[in-house]
Motif scaffolding. Sequence first.
Motif, short mmCIF file in Angstrom:
data_model
loop_
_atom_site.label_atom_id
_atom_site.label_comp_id
_atom_site.label_asym_id
_atom_site.label_seq_id
_atom_site.Cartn_x
_atom_site.Cartn_y
_atom_site.Cartn_z
N ARG A 1 0.81 -1.22 0.00
CA ARG A 1 0.00 0.00 0.00
C ARG A 1 0.85 1.27 0.00
NH1 ARG A 1 -3.66 -1.42 4.22
NH2 ARG A 1 -4.62 -2.83 2.70
N THR A 2 2.08 1.18 0.46
CA THR A 2 2.94 2.36 0.57
C THR A 2 4.33 2.07 0.04
OG1 THR A 2 4.06 3.82 2.18
CG2 THR A 2 3.38 1.66 2.96
N THR A 3 4.99 3.08 -0.48
CA THR A 3 6.36 2.89 -0.98
C THR A 3 7.34 2.63 0.16
OG1 THR A 3 6.65 5.30 -0.95
CG2 THR A 3 6.00 4.29 -3.04
N ALA A 4 6.91 2.85 1.39
CA ALA A 4 7.77 2.55 2.54
C ALA A 4 7.65 1.08 2.95
CB ALA A 4 7.41 3.45 3.72
N GLY A 5 6.73 0.35 2.32
CA GLY A 5 6.55 -1.06 2.64
C GLY A 5 7.66 -1.92 2.05
N ALA A 6 7.90 -3.05 2.67
CA ALA A 6 8.94 -3.96 2.18
C ALA A 6 8.66 -4.40 0.75
CB ALA A 6 9.03 -5.18 3.11
N LEU A 7 7.39 -4.53 0.39
CA LEU A 7 7.01 -4.90 -0.98
C LEU A 7 6.68 -3.67 -1.81
CD1 LEU A 7 4.71 -8.01 -0.27
CD2 LEU A 7 7.18 -7.93 -0.58
N GLY A 8 6.08 -2.67 -1.18
CA GLY A 8 5.66 -1.47 -1.90
C GLY A 8 6.79 -0.72 -2.54
N MET B 1 3.36 -10.55 12.02
CA MET B 1 4.73 -10.67 11.52
C MET B 1 4.87 -9.98 10.16
SD MET B 1 6.53 -12.07 13.83
CE MET B 1 8.05 -12.60 13.01
N GLY B 2 3.79 -9.98 9.38
CA GLY B 2 3.81 -9.25 8.11
C GLY B 2 4.00 -7.77 8.33
N ALA B 3 3.37 -7.22 9.39
CA ALA B 3 3.56 -5.80 9.72
C ALA B 3 4.99 -5.54 10.17
CB ALA B 3 2.57 -5.39 10.81
N LEU B 4 5.56 -6.47 10.91
CA LEU B 4 6.94 -6.34 11.38
C LEU B 4 7.93 -6.41 10.22
CD1 LEU B 4 8.65 -6.16 14.03
CD2 LEU B 4 8.78 -8.66 13.96
N MET B 5 7.56 -7.15 9.17
CA MET B 5 8.44 -7.30 8.01
C MET B 5 8.81 -5.96 7.41
SD MET B 5 7.71 -9.36 4.42
CE MET B 5 6.39 -8.23 3.92
N ASP B 6 7.87 -5.03 7.31
CA ASP B 6 8.16 -3.74 6.69
C ASP B 6 9.29 -3.03 7.42
OD1 ASP B 6 6.26 -4.03 4.73
OD2 ASP B 6 4.70 -2.94 5.80
N MET B 7 9.24 -3.03 8.75
CA MET B 7 10.25 -2.32 9.53
C MET B 7 11.61 -3.04 9.45
SD MET B 7 10.18 -1.27 13.55
CE MET B 7 10.52 -2.94 14.11
N ILE B 8 11.58 -4.36 9.58
CA ILE B 8 12.84 -5.11 9.59
C ILE B 8 13.54 -5.04 8.23
CG2 ILE B 8 13.79 -7.44 9.72
CD1 ILE B 8 11.91 -8.04 11.99
N MET B 9 12.80 -5.23 7.15
CA MET B 9 13.43 -5.24 5.83
C MET B 9 13.96 -3.85 5.46
SD MET B 9 13.42 -8.37 5.16
CE MET B 9 14.24 -8.24 3.58
N PHE B 10 13.33 -2.81 6.01
CA PHE B 10 13.82 -1.45 5.77
C PHE B 10 15.25 -1.30 6.29
CE2 PHE B 10 14.35 2.96 7.23
CZ PHE B 10 14.15 3.64 6.04
N ARG B 11 15.55 -2.00 7.38
CA ARG B 11 16.87 -1.89 7.99
C ARG B 11 17.94 -2.66 7.22
NH1 ARG B 11 15.33 -2.54 14.41
NH2 ARG B 11 13.97 -0.70 14.51
N THR B 12 17.54 -3.45 6.24
CA THR B 12 18.52 -4.21 5.47
C THR B 12 18.91 -3.51 4.18
OG1 THR B 12 16.87 -5.49 4.20
CG2 THR B 12 17.49 -6.34 6.38
N ASP B 13 18.35 -2.32 3.94
CA ASP B 13 18.66 -1.59 2.70
C ASP B 13 20.18 -1.38 2.57
OD1 ASP B 13 16.07 -1.47 1.97
OD2 ASP B 13 15.77 0.66 2.37
N GLY B 14 20.69 -1.72 1.41
CA GLY B 14 22.11 -1.52 1.14
C GLY B 14 23.03 -2.56 1.73
N ILE B 15 22.47 -3.57 2.40
CA ILE B 15 23.29 -4.63 3.02
C ILE B 15 23.26 -5.85 2.12
CG2 ILE B 15 23.52 -6.15 5.02
CD1 ILE B 15 22.27 -3.92 6.71
N ALA B 16 24.40 -6.42 1.84
CA ALA B 16 24.48 -7.57 0.93
C ALA B 16 23.84 -8.81 1.55
CB ALA B 16 25.94 -7.84 0.56
#
Length: 373
Positions: free
Chosen positions: A240-247, A298-313
């Motif tokens: 729903r949002t560009t801030a989402g892990a999938l969005g 856990m799906g809601a938590l996914m957005d926050m956690i995956m955001f923290r992996t940006d730029g990490i191999a």
Amino acid sequence: MTAREFLRVRAVKAEQGSGTGIFAFFLYGADIDRIADISRVRREDQELKGFQRREIREHVKEITTFLDSGPVLFPNAIILALSPEVDFASARGRTPGNMCEVGDAGTLSIPLYPEGSRAAWIVDGQQRSLALAAAKNRQIAVPVIGFVSDEVATQREQFILVNKSKKLPTGLIDELLPEVSVQLPRNLAARQLPSELCNALNSDPKSPFHGLIKRESDPKSGTGIVSDNALIEAMKASLRTTAGALGQFKQNGDGNDTAAMYDTLVTFWTAVRDTFPDAWGKSPKDSRLMHSVGIRAMGALMDMIMFRTDGIADKASVVRGILGRLAPQCRWTSGRWDGLGLAWNELQSTPQHINKLSEHLIRIERELARVPA
């Protein structure tokens, strides 16, 4: 296959769309079973076949009892998809003056084939047609609308659009959505991509959800334990949002990066499986992680956690580390949730509980993230 017999009926022909033939006619109820098959939804070698839900025996029995109660009014039309093999011959004769020339009257010839090879398929009215076949009165006049198409995609599209306002199983509609290309109403379109990702998660041997997702096409004895609706709703929220892990991978006009979306889902949920092995793969009554409330939270938590992996191999290691810190605070199979005041099995799939658990997990993770390692 050559038909040995034909069923011929008086009909009116019109056209819709790009020259698609539409016929309106009447049949005796018992004759519907002679010309039309029911194409049940199922999977063969991972390919989706058919579109109709399973027979609802109690509903069929209720309709049959009504039909057998005496002279009844039963004007509900059956909608059929007709094979191009049907033949229409216009009637000859003078046309009355001031005629509304919408349709052409004539005779429709429908070839008769054995069950499984028939020249028509029921798009709407499965339960009614089964009841009519079982009724004592074999000559109830039933209105029928038929459109010519032997394309399963077109039949599915019409099935979804005809039934979108009726109380059909959500799982059936969801599973059919990835198979259609027609422009859908907004509420259905929003579920199309998540359902396609759900199919991939269930069929991919490398997916943590392989064979664990309940879909309408599964046999009753299937291995599915996770509600597809829970996963689809979780993915919808993330899209729903560009801030989402999938969005973040959703693009307007240029197509979506579904491969990146799928990789994100597999990375996150594989880490969830590995972090909570005692709760994974169990029945929802034995594990709230596999319950709709756990999947949504856990799906809601996914957005926050995956955001923290940006730029990490090595995203997987980061996700496992975050979930590992969170794990001691979780009560998926026993105990009470500190801060919620609820036992593990008191959590239910209600908006209130889904929101409370989602907010609780996100709050704990934020607090743990501030604590030096």
